[in-house]
Scaffold this motif. Sequence first.
Motif, short mmCIF file in Angstrom:
data_model
loop_
_atom_site.label_atom_id
_atom_site.label_comp_id
_atom_site.label_asym_id
_atom_site.label_seq_id
_atom_site.Cartn_x
_atom_site.Cartn_y
_atom_site.Cartn_z
N MET A 1 40.78 49.86 -37.51
CA MET A 1 40.47 50.05 -36.09
C MET A 1 39.36 49.10 -35.62
SD MET A 1 38.59 53.68 -36.10
CE MET A 1 36.89 53.62 -35.59
N ASP B 1 34.14 60.76 -35.51
CA ASP B 1 33.53 62.08 -35.38
C ASP B 1 34.53 63.17 -35.77
OD1 ASP B 1 30.87 61.69 -34.39
OD2 ASP B 1 31.78 60.89 -32.58
N SER C 1 38.25 53.84 -27.09
CA SER C 1 37.26 54.47 -27.95
C SER C 1 37.71 54.28 -29.40
CB SER C 1 37.15 55.95 -27.64
OG SER C 1 38.33 56.61 -28.09
N VAL D 1 40.99 73.74 -32.70
CA VAL D 1 39.74 73.33 -32.09
C VAL D 1 39.88 73.42 -30.58
CG1 VAL D 1 38.13 71.41 -31.83
CG2 VAL D 1 39.32 71.76 -34.01
N LEU E 1 41.84 65.59 -34.40
CA LEU E 1 42.97 65.21 -33.53
C LEU E 1 43.89 64.20 -34.21
CD1 LEU E 1 40.93 64.84 -30.25
CD2 LEU E 1 42.81 66.45 -30.59
N ALA F 1 35.56 56.77 -40.19
CA ALA F 1 34.49 56.33 -39.29
C ALA F 1 34.43 57.17 -38.01
CB ALA F 1 34.69 54.87 -38.94
N GLY G 1 50.16 59.79 -29.17
CA GLY G 1 49.32 60.50 -28.22
C GLY G 1 48.46 59.59 -27.35
N SER H 1 33.09 57.56 -27.73
CA SER H 1 32.94 57.93 -29.13
C SER H 1 33.01 56.66 -29.97
CB SER H 1 34.02 58.94 -29.55
OG SER H 1 35.21 58.29 -29.84
N ARG H 2 31.84 56.22 -30.36
CA ARG H 2 31.77 54.96 -31.08
C ARG H 2 32.12 55.18 -32.53
NH1 ARG H 2 26.25 53.23 -30.63
NH2 ARG H 2 25.73 55.33 -30.01
N ASP H 3 32.30 54.11 -33.26
CA ASP H 3 32.70 54.25 -34.66
C ASP H 3 31.48 54.55 -35.51
OD1 ASP H 3 34.27 52.70 -33.08
OD2 ASP H 3 33.81 50.88 -34.24
N GLU I 1 28.01 64.44 -31.70
CA GLU I 1 28.88 63.28 -31.87
C GLU I 1 28.14 61.97 -31.64
OE1 GLU I 1 31.98 64.01 -29.03
OE2 GLU I 1 30.84 63.18 -27.37
N SER I 2 28.80 60.92 -32.04
CA SER I 2 28.23 59.58 -31.91
C SER I 2 27.80 59.31 -30.47
CB SER I 2 29.29 58.57 -32.34
OG SER I 2 28.72 57.30 -32.42
N VAL J 1 37.36 64.14 -33.31
CA VAL J 1 38.37 63.08 -33.21
C VAL J 1 39.18 63.03 -34.51
CG1 VAL J 1 38.74 60.64 -32.76
CG2 VAL J 1 36.82 61.81 -31.68
N ARG K 1 46.96 64.65 -24.07
CA ARG K 1 47.17 64.19 -25.44
C ARG K 1 46.36 62.93 -25.78
NH1 ARG K 1 52.44 64.55 -27.16
NH2 ARG K 1 51.82 63.12 -28.77
N SER K 2 45.40 62.61 -24.98
CA SER K 2 44.61 61.42 -25.32
C SER K 2 43.15 61.76 -25.17
CB SER K 2 44.97 60.27 -24.39
OG SER K 2 44.24 59.13 -24.78
N PRO K 3 42.71 62.69 -26.00
CA PRO K 3 41.52 63.42 -25.64
C PRO K 3 40.16 62.89 -26.07
CG PRO K 3 42.98 64.63 -27.14
CD PRO K 3 43.23 63.17 -27.27
N GLU K 4 40.06 61.80 -26.85
CA GLU K 4 38.67 61.50 -27.21
C GLU K 4 37.92 60.89 -26.04
OE1 GLU K 4 40.99 58.97 -29.02
OE2 GLU K 4 41.49 61.02 -29.58
N PRO K 5 36.62 61.12 -26.03
CA PRO K 5 35.80 60.48 -25.01
C PRO K 5 35.74 58.98 -25.30
CG PRO K 5 34.41 61.54 -26.63
CD PRO K 5 35.82 61.92 -26.95
N ALA K 6 35.73 58.16 -24.26
CA ALA K 6 35.74 56.72 -24.48
C ALA K 6 34.45 56.23 -25.08
CB ALA K 6 36.01 56.00 -23.16
N ILE L 1 38.83 72.36 -27.37
CA ILE L 1 38.07 71.39 -26.57
C ILE L 1 39.09 70.63 -25.74
CG2 ILE L 1 38.13 69.53 -28.27
CD1 ILE L 1 35.08 69.09 -27.45
#
Lengths: 348, 359
Positions: A116, A202, A172, B278, A208, A200, A158, B353-355, B50-51, A205, B346-351, B280
């Motif tokens: 990624m 969280d 992200s 979960v 999911l 890598a 997704g 959320s860094r690696d 979270e990050s 995530v 279905r695309s739920p992570e926050p933008a 959220i």
Amino acid sequence: MTTDLGAIRSGADVPVGSPLLEVENLIMRYQVKQGEVSAVEDVNFTLHKGEALGLVGESGCGKSSIALSLLRLQAENGEIVNGEVRLAGTNLVELSEEEMRRHRWNEMSMVFQGAMNTWNPVHRISDQIKEALDIHWPEQLSKADVRYRIAELFQTVGLNPDMMDRYPHEFSGGMRQRAVIAMALSCNPQIIIADEPTTALDVIVQDLILKELKRIQEELGMSIIYISHDLAVIAEVTDSMAVMYAGKIVEYGTTKTIFGGMRHPYAWLLLSSTPSITGPRRKLAPLEGEPPNLLDPPSGCRFNPRCPFATDRCHEEEPPLEDIGDGHLVACWNWEKVPVGVQAGDVL
Amino acid sequence: MTHPVVRVSELEKRFPVQKSVFRKATDFVHALDGISFDIPPGGSLGLVGESGCGKTTTGRILLKLLESTGGQVLIEKDGEPVDITAITAKDDLKDFRSRAQMIFQDPFESMNPRRTIYDTISEPLTVQNIGSVAEREVRVAELLQLVGLTPPESFIFRYPHELSGGQRQRVAIARALVVDPTFVVADEPTSMLDVSIRISIMDLMLKLGQDLNVSYLYITHDLAVARYMCDRIAVMYLGKIVELAPTEELLANPRHPYTKALISAVPVPDPTIERPPVEIKGGISRSINPQARCRFYDRCPFAREDPCNTNDHPPLDQVGEDHWAACYLVEEIASGAAVADTGDDRSPEPANSRDRSRT
Ligand SMILES: Nc1ncnc2c1ncn2[C@@H]1O[C@H](COP(=O)(O)OP(=O)(O)OP(=O)(O)O)[C@@H](O)[C@H]1O
Ligand SMILES: Nc1ncnc2c1ncn2[C@@H]1O[C@H](COP(=O)(O)OP(=O)(O)OP(=O)(O)O)[C@@H](O)[C@H]1O
Ligand code: SF4
Ligand SMILES: [Mg+2]
Ligand SMILES: [Mg+2]
């Protein structure tokens, strides 16, 4: 799309639950100035159709090396010196590079470790997936077909198809990893090898992404090899698993059996050193000593310098991976001494 | 009365989002948006989330490696609380550094590859002019012993590349402790290490914390690690502390919906246990000029227009003995009157959320 895929899609005929990928006596070594790195040493396992298999072990134990050898993508200084990798009966090790290329991506693909973070920042995600399709899809696809396929793939993992023309930095971490999975799925493989697919990310995530993979596995009848250093992840997503230490599989069986009672000292200690938020707060057990040097692995059992159960025999003879009952395989001379139902932190 | 070693009140940090060097910034990343906590002597507080939620920013401000834009940090000196913004004179700063130290995530980055282990560990002593060369050597050997790099003479003149990752992290711990600090910020000190090595480092920090009465702020994204290391945990979300409680209480009885989601997402090393889903929602969390409403609003499965959107972020209220949560609906969620709705996004992570790459 008229190409006869039957010739290379041999795995498609394998019924669910039957062996799809059989790895036998696989040995892969890297040549370096100082000698030979014994990264994959006599490895055996079987992946069944529709099954999720886990490879778990600590950094440097050879997980990625196995994965790359299956696809014959190991680094240039790595050589498969022995063994077979049979995909629906075809031994991949013996194929010419040209024939191997037809199997790669179409039958077996890989989510590379850290992929990624390797998207090219100056190209749109769609263009990068298109490139993979151009190279691997068995026939030339029209522009419209490619976009249709990418939209389909985005939906599968997704992601909103409207996002496909965006650049990697607009995604992200979790979205970039989904796109990597989409790319691995692009040519409808039977098998996906996912090398540390969530390391890598969280936890939310991670949850999911793992659920998405599980769904894809079930809906598409896919077989997945999960690679992880995290026993908890392996416990959750796999049907069967292999614990690796220093290039070798030391314990192998169904995930339920193995978690029901690890009998290899290393596996037992690994679990005993994994913190958890459930159950009583227990003392964790550290694993003493240094990780092995694969240029000069210990003779006898490779774990003997760090093993609390080691006896004289362990220094001299290498223990074979043997069935201790019900398809539970363990490579240890003293497996009977490893207590069941107790963690190392409670007794050592 | 004994003072807490650390007292943080309403700490705020905004980073300007610079559009051009010539224009004054109008957008700000609200990295910390008024957080407060205490750490008692010998206590350890875990900071999880979270990050990008502001953990490292907190740690760096506490150690004066970064300036805050509001609020107050008091760090104890000889039994008295001292406002760290008042520490400006060079000597005072030196003295401060001998009381408060940091252990970083990547031991390799925080070490000069051309300096020996002795140089690295003794540096804080040299900078602060503590002891003669001979005394420093004795002290460094003592610390190597303490952190388990024995015999000291076989390590003292090695270079970082001649050590394993675990050994380098031990050196970083020795370096932080060489000045006898009362307070240490540990920022993900074991997240790059293998589990087996991780435990010995965590055990070492626990033992030294007890023996030397060091207080920790322990930053980690891993709740299981926080459980092992800390007696209290603060959960952060977008620059806010949303829940604060003793560790076991927090895990057994989470009250904030984000904490609940976080706990339920942690994989369990037991295949017979089926985790609950979960709860959220999808959506994008913004830390740039956030709206005046609950920071968790977009992703909260329980969120309601009123009161969650019509009011500013909820205060961190006491919800039990030494248990605090910032949510308007704590009582309703506990009684079951509020029902979770996770939608079907279905695309739920926050933008943002860094690696969190390991390598
Ligand atoms: N190209 C190479 N040349 C020489 N040695 C290599 C090469 N690639 C890997 N190795 C070595 O082979 C061993 C196995 O490496 P591998 O990458 O397979 O481990 P891994 O289990 O995937 O580890 P990680 O969890 O860190 O990804 C290690 O000792 C590694 O240093
Ligand atoms: N120097 C800076 N300039 C601008 N923004 C910054 C700076 N440092 C941090 N930020 C922003 O402040 C927020 C908090 O960052 P911080 O590094 O404290 O998060 P964190 O909780 O430590 O995350 P991680 O788990 O990834 O280490 C993030 O949105 C980050 O992008
Ligand atoms: S064979 Fe011996 S050294 Fe190896 S794991 Fe078993 S007891 Fe330990
Ligand atoms: Mg690897
Ligand atoms: Mg950080």
